[in-house]
Write a protein that holds these residues in place. Structure first.
Motif, mmCIF file in Angstrom:
data_model
loop_
_atom_site.group_PDB
_atom_site.id
_atom_site.type_symbol
_atom_site.label_atom_id
_atom_site.label_comp_id
_atom_site.label_asym_id
_atom_site.label_seq_id
_atom_site.Cartn_x
_atom_site.Cartn_y
_atom_site.Cartn_z
ATOM 1 N N UNK A 1 0.834 -1.201 0.000
ATOM 2 C CA UNK A 1 0.000 0.000 0.000
ATOM 3 C C UNK A 1 0.869 1.252 0.000
ATOM 4 N N UNK A 2 1.886 1.258 0.870
ATOM 5 C CA UNK A 2 2.785 2.414 0.948
ATOM 6 C C UNK A 2 3.558 2.581 -0.352
ATOM 7 N N UNK A 3 4.019 1.461 -0.908
ATOM 8 C CA UNK A 3 4.764 1.528 -2.165
ATOM 9 C C UNK A 3 3.870 2.067 -3.266
ATOM 10 N N UNK A 4 2.617 1.593 -3.260
ATOM 11 C CA UNK A 4 1.676 2.056 -4.281
ATOM 12 C C UNK A 4 1.457 3.556 -4.200
ATOM 13 N N UNK A 5 1.285 4.068 -2.981
ATOM 14 C CA UNK A 5 1.076 5.506 -2.817
ATOM 15 C C UNK A 5 2.310 6.265 -3.292
ATOM 16 N N UNK B 1 -6.178 12.431 14.966
ATOM 17 C CA UNK B 1 -6.193 13.621 14.120
ATOM 18 C C UNK B 1 -5.133 14.564 14.666
ATOM 19 N N UNK B 2 -4.004 14.696 13.978
ATOM 20 C CA UNK B 2 -2.958 15.603 14.489
ATOM 21 C C UNK B 2 -3.355 17.057 14.250
ATOM 22 N N UNK B 3 -2.646 17.980 14.873
ATOM 23 C CA UNK B 3 -2.963 19.385 14.602
ATOM 24 C C UNK B 3 -2.451 19.720 13.206
ATOM 25 N N UNK B 4 -3.154 20.572 12.515
ATOM 26 C CA UNK B 4 -2.860 20.909 11.124
ATOM 27 C C UNK B 4 -2.465 19.692 10.300
ATOM 28 N N UNK B 5 -3.355 18.761 10.126
ATOM 29 C CA UNK B 5 -2.962 17.543 9.411
ATOM 30 C C UNK B 5 -2.656 17.860 7.960
ATOM 31 N N UNK B 6 -1.772 17.073 7.377
ATOM 32 C CA UNK B 6 -1.499 17.218 5.960
ATOM 33 C C UNK B 6 -1.343 15.840 5.338
ATOM 34 N N UNK B 7 -1.672 15.768 4.040
ATOM 35 C CA UNK B 7 -1.683 14.458 3.386
ATOM 36 C C UNK B 7 -0.918 14.524 2.081
ATOM 37 N N UNK B 8 -0.785 13.363 1.437
ATOM 38 C CA UNK B 8 -0.109 13.353 0.135
ATOM 39 C C UNK B 8 -0.901 14.201 -0.836
ATOM 40 N N UNK B 9 -0.309 15.283 -1.265
ATOM 41 C CA UNK B 9 -1.109 16.257 -1.995
ATOM 42 C C UNK B 9 -1.454 15.812 -3.404
ATOM 43 N N UNK B 10 -0.813 14.747 -3.885
ATOM 44 C CA UNK B 10 -1.133 14.289 -5.234
ATOM 45 C C UNK B 10 -2.293 13.311 -5.252
ATOM 46 N N UNK B 11 -2.748 12.931 -4.053
ATOM 47 C CA UNK B 11 -3.895 12.024 -4.000
ATOM 48 C C UNK B 11 -5.181 12.843 -3.872
ATOM 49 N N UNK C 1 -6.142 4.967 1.027
ATOM 50 C CA UNK C 1 -4.777 4.687 1.478
ATOM 51 C C UNK C 1 -4.742 4.387 2.980
ATOM 52 N N UNK C 2 -5.368 5.268 3.768
ATOM 53 C CA UNK C 2 -5.334 5.054 5.217
ATOM 54 C C UNK C 2 -6.134 3.820 5.614
ATOM 55 N N UNK C 3 -7.231 3.586 4.896
ATOM 56 C CA UNK C 3 -8.029 2.399 5.175
ATOM 57 C C UNK C 3 -7.216 1.133 4.962
ATOM 58 N N UNK D 1 -10.056 10.368 8.119
ATOM 59 C CA UNK D 1 -9.037 9.313 8.124
ATOM 60 C C UNK D 1 -8.840 8.756 9.525
ATOM 61 N N UNK D 2 -9.086 9.581 10.542
ATOM 62 C CA UNK D 2 -8.926 9.073 11.904
ATOM 63 C C UNK D 2 -10.017 8.063 12.248
#
Ligand SMILES: Nc1ncnc2c1ncn2[C@@H]1O[C@H](COP(=O)(O)OP(=O)(O)OP(=O)(O)O)[C@@H](O)[C@H]1O
Ligand SMILES: [Mg+2]
Lengths: 262, 302, 294
Positions: B21-25, C88-98, C106-108, C154-155
């Motif tokens: 999953x991580x590799x895919x992302x 849920x962290x403060x000011x969360x950020x994620x992979x911006x290309x998703x 992804x998180x699931x 996501x949390x």
């Protein structure tokens, strides 16, 4: 903190382990001629920084191609000293690439030499001297190339060509051709050696030439030039008539001796 | 409690699926950064370079083509190895993306391996594509060269066995299996550099630092021979410089072990034994550096 | 119930070493807290008081220098402890290309969810956080509040038993903020455990069962919300069906005792906000002697 110390220890331990592995792999690859010799001091001095960095970075072949192209452009412009310098750099970058040595020698002994021979802007006497000088430079390049590739039929053949066609010295030419053939080069080198020996003044060479041509003939390669050569030698060596080849056995129409490399 | 939460579930999804999953992302992310477009542009440029220059013989043309394309392969794989790794891990720390990932039941080693595999996968896929393109081009050129040579020999009336011998000579510098072996060696080198970049980024805190130091380490790894030369020639006195050089020789990989491509281009063939030994060397480096990276990363403060 | 506490932090001290000199900075000092299952625990305190640091230790993102932290009895240092936590962290950020949906996917997957179950959860979470319209957009284009919502989604994607929220309402519009409050209340109803920080004290007062007030890395006040905001030298009496005569009698009885008086009738409570200021400002002022504006 604990982890950092552990990491450093692991790295050093692993590093000590890998040293013998590196030596073994490096030896094995060197033996298989898969690794290039490391950049010599001379090379480092002759390359500019970018090119040296590229060589270090494993792009040696590409750098050689670039210097080769520059040499080729210099050739088209007729800057012979530059041609020589750049080919020298190219061959030094990839000394195991025989094509570079071959072409470098050919440029000198044939193109550069001929250029000076017919150069109207140079005095008669100088022309002759330069002609000889560039032919000798060609031989020098090939001899250096042969130090790295002692068994290269292509380089021996090229050396034979220069002795035969430029220096007109049949004995060293024949010797080179024979070496080329012995090292696995095409069979026509044997014939070329025989024709050179035919032109030598001594009887001993003729005997050798006769043996070579006769072997070619007996192998079924009855080219006109082979037959003509044999007839000539039969006369010179006074071979008894019953051992001679039959007259006019040829059906083919005068093909040449075979392809020439350059 | 009205609605008691479900009992703790048994462990779901093993290491492998998390790593994938991580590799895919990672791959998705890199692809969407238009890395392959960049690759394509470089590719076209290099091929144009390989075709569009004056050369005396078709043989040289073939070599130039191979030099140019293999050069592309090498540069592409190394740039990707350094840049992708440096962009990914420190970025995750900088952007705090790592908080949400590691607060899931994801062991840090899974994260590290996932990143590693993602980058490696992309490099591998890129190299396969480039290898196919390169093989096609070389084959095309080689056929032209073979036909030319054969026609020339026949017009000169050379005997059949000699023609075959000459053609075999051409084939030796044409498309060979050893070329794919050389691509494999380039891949291995990239895999080692990626592992190194990952190790560096496991303690570095910025993208720039990771990139610069990985680049530096690559240069030093490429010049291991220079370091050893310095160590073992000249005076035997123990100086600070010598100690540093020794440490570098111990800690860094000898990246030149993977530079077989030059000689493959020149027609040298690669034996299975040689393949096995460079693959083994790469494996050792990768495992070694990843283990160290994991040790550092496992206690990294986020 | 003999169940282990949802969160149990004991004598936690966390020291950061900064800069080249590695000078030590104590972010959390000797802190203990317990969150019982099913409880909503609010952690409040001024900026830089160590709330987020405490949460990161609980989630295993930071290692304690001293003390321990456990989730449902399992040490925070173990990966297993995170199986049933949503953070849920403060000011969360994620992979911006998703895209938003891909992010949840992804998180699931990281939590071990698969296939149609995961797809259903994604859709549910997008609906819950009102991100459906933005689901197919890249995270790079999300606003601050949208990121916060996605962080919440996501949390919760793997239906955790414990939810740790670091300032869930930061940057969220008033409606979203109310939605989050309602969400927390619904967690409480469903028996989930919540550990939450926020600077919106009014909301905290509405949702929390228990609060801890931190200042300068220490826990300065801790207990059930009701007790904390009760005024100690006052007593509240709740009467049912009291006639005006009875109330008059009470007044008379009170007046007979010197010193006692009826302040007012109604709900004798202070606000959480007042309590907060009393505790933290006093505390910082004592330490730095400069007036503080919080
Ligand atoms: N990674 C770190 N390195 C160094 N110092 C840190 C680090 N993380 C936090 N700190 C310091 O620790 C102290 C506590 O920070 P923390 O983030 O826990 O505060 P907080 O209570 O969450 O504040 P806020 O209400 O602003 O979110 C701060 O003084 C901060 O500067
Ligand atoms: Mg905070």
């Amino acid at each position: 903190m604990r982890g950092k110390k552990l990491a450093v220890l692991l790295l050093l331990g692993f590093g000590l382990l890998k040293l013998p592995m590196e030596r073994a792999v490096s030896a094995r690859l060197n033996q298989a001629e898969l690794l290039s010799p490391f950049a010599s001091l001379e090379l480092r001095e002759n390359l500019d920084q970018t090119a040296f960095a590229a060589v270090l970075g494993g792009l040696r072949s590409l750098v050689a191609s670039v210097t080769y192209m520059r040499a080729y452009i210099a050739f088209e412009d007729g800057f012979w000293a530059e041609v020589d310098r750049l080919y020298a750099l190219t061959t030094r970058l990839q000394p195991r690439n025989v094509a570079y040595w071959d072409e470098a020698a050919w440029q000198m002994a044939f193109n550069a030499a001929s250029h000076y021979l017919h150069d109207k802007g140079t005095r008669e006497y100088t022309r002759g001297a330069l002609y000889q000088q560039y032919i000798d430079r060609g031989i020098e390049i090939l001899r250096e190339g042969l130090r790295y590739n002692p068994d290269s039929p292509r380089l021996w053949g090229a050396l034979g060509d220069i002795y035969a066609r430029r220096k007109r010295e049949p004995l060293p030419a024949a010797e080179a051709y024979l070496k080329a053939e012995a090292d696995g080069g095409p069979a026509y080198y044997q014939r070329l050696a025989a024709y050179q020996l035919l032109q030598a003044p001594d009887r001993e060479s003729w005997v050798k030439a006769y043996e070579l041509l006769r072997a070619t003939y007996d192998a079924g390669k009855k080219f006109p030039s082979v037959i003509d050569g044999l007839h000539e030698l039969e006369r010179r060596l006074k071979i008894p008539p019953d051992q001679r080849i039959p007259e006019k056995a040829s059906e083919k129409k005068a093909p040449s001796v075979g392809p020439m490399a350059p | 409690m009205k609605n008691k939460a479900p009992a703790p579930q048994p462990a779901r999804g093993g290491h492998l699926s998390r790593i994938l999953t991580l590799a895919g992302a990672t791959v998705t992310q890199l692809l969407r950064m238009r890395i392959l477009v960049f690759l394509l542009v470089v590719c076209v440029l290099m091929v144009a370079f390989g075709f569009g220059f004056p050369v005396s013989s078709p043989e040289q043309k073939l070599k130039l083509l191979k030099d140019a394309t293999f050069g592309t392969l090498q540069i592409f794989s190394l740039v990707l190895a350094v840049a992708a790794t440096a962009l990914l891990l420190p970025r995750d720390v900088e952007d705090r993306t790592l908080y949400t990932i590691l607060s899931k039941p994801v062991p840090r080693v899974d994260y590290l391996l996932g990143k590693y595999l993602g980058v490696i996968f992309l490099i591998g896929a890129g190299l396969i594509i480039l290898d196919v393109v390169l093989s096609g081009l070389v084959y095309f050129q080689q056929q032209a060269l073979l036909q030319g040579t054969e026609a020339m020999l026949r017009s000169e009336g050379a005997p059949e066995d000699e023609i075959l011998q000459q053609l075999a000579q051409v084939q030796r510098v044409g498309l060979t299996w050893s070329m794919h072996a050389a691509t494999w060696a380039i891949f291995l080198k990239a895999a080692v550099v990626t592992a190194l970049a990952l190790l560096i980024s496991s303690f570095a805190s910025s993208t720039l630092f990771t990139m610069v130091s990985t680049f530096l380490v690559c240069v030093l790894g490429q010049g291991q021979e220079l370091i050893r030369e310095y160590l073992f020639h000249g005076s035997f006195s123990v100086t600070m410089e010598k100690v540093v050089a020794l440490l570098l020789a111990i800690a860094l990989p000898d990246l030149r072990l993977f530079d077989i491509v030059d000689n493959v281009i020149a027609g040298q063939s690669v034996t299975w034994g040689a393949m096995a030994s460079i693959t083994g060397a790469a494996l050792l480096y990768v495992v070694g550096y990843l283990v160290v990276a994991q040790v550092v990363f496992s206690e990294k403060e986020l | 119930m003999s169940e282990a506490a949802a969160v149990e932090v004991e004598n936690l001290t966390k020291v950061f070493r900064l800069g080249v000199m590695r000078s030590a900075f104590v972010a959390v000092r000797d802190l203990s807290l317990r969150v019982q299952p099913g409880e909503v625990y609010g952690l409040i305190g001024p900026n830089g008081s160590g709330k987020s640091t405490t949460m990161k230790v609980i989630l295993g993102l930071l290692e304690p220098d001293q003390g321990t932290s456990r989730i449902f009895g399992s040490s925070s240092l173990r990966v297993e402890s995170r199986r049933e936590v949503g953070f849920l962290p403060e000011n969360p950020y994620f992979y911006k290309h998703l895209t938003g949906r891909e992010t949840l996917h992804f998180y699931g997957r990281l939590c071990g969810l698969r296939g149609s179950e995961l797809r259903e959860r994604e859709q549910e979470m997008l609906a819950l956080t009102r991100l459906e319209d933005a689901a197919e957009r890249r995270v790079a284009g999300y606003s601050k509040g949208m990121l916060q919502r996605l962080g919440l989604a996501q949390a919760l994607i793997h239906q955790p038993r414990l939810v740790v929220l670091d300032e869930p309402t930061a940057g969220v519009d008033p409606e979203g903020s109310r939605m989050i409050r309602d969400l927390i209340l619904s967690f409480k109803e469903r028996g989930l455990t919540v550990l939450v920080t926020s600077h919106l004290l009014e909301q905290m007062q509405e949702v929390c069962d228990r609060v801890g007030i931190m200042a300068r890395g220490r826990m300065v006040k801790e207990g059930p919300l009701e007790e904390l905001i009760a005024v100690e030298n006052q007593t509240e009496m709740v009467l049912e069906n009291a006639t005006p005569e009875l109330l008059a009698e009470v007044r008379v009885a009170v007046a007979r005792h010197a010193g006692a008086s009826i302040v007012r009738s109604g709900h004798p409570r202070t606000t959480l906000e007042r309590l907060f200021l009393e505790n933290t400002v006093e505390n910082t002022a004592a330490a730095s002697s400069e007036p503080h504006e919080e």
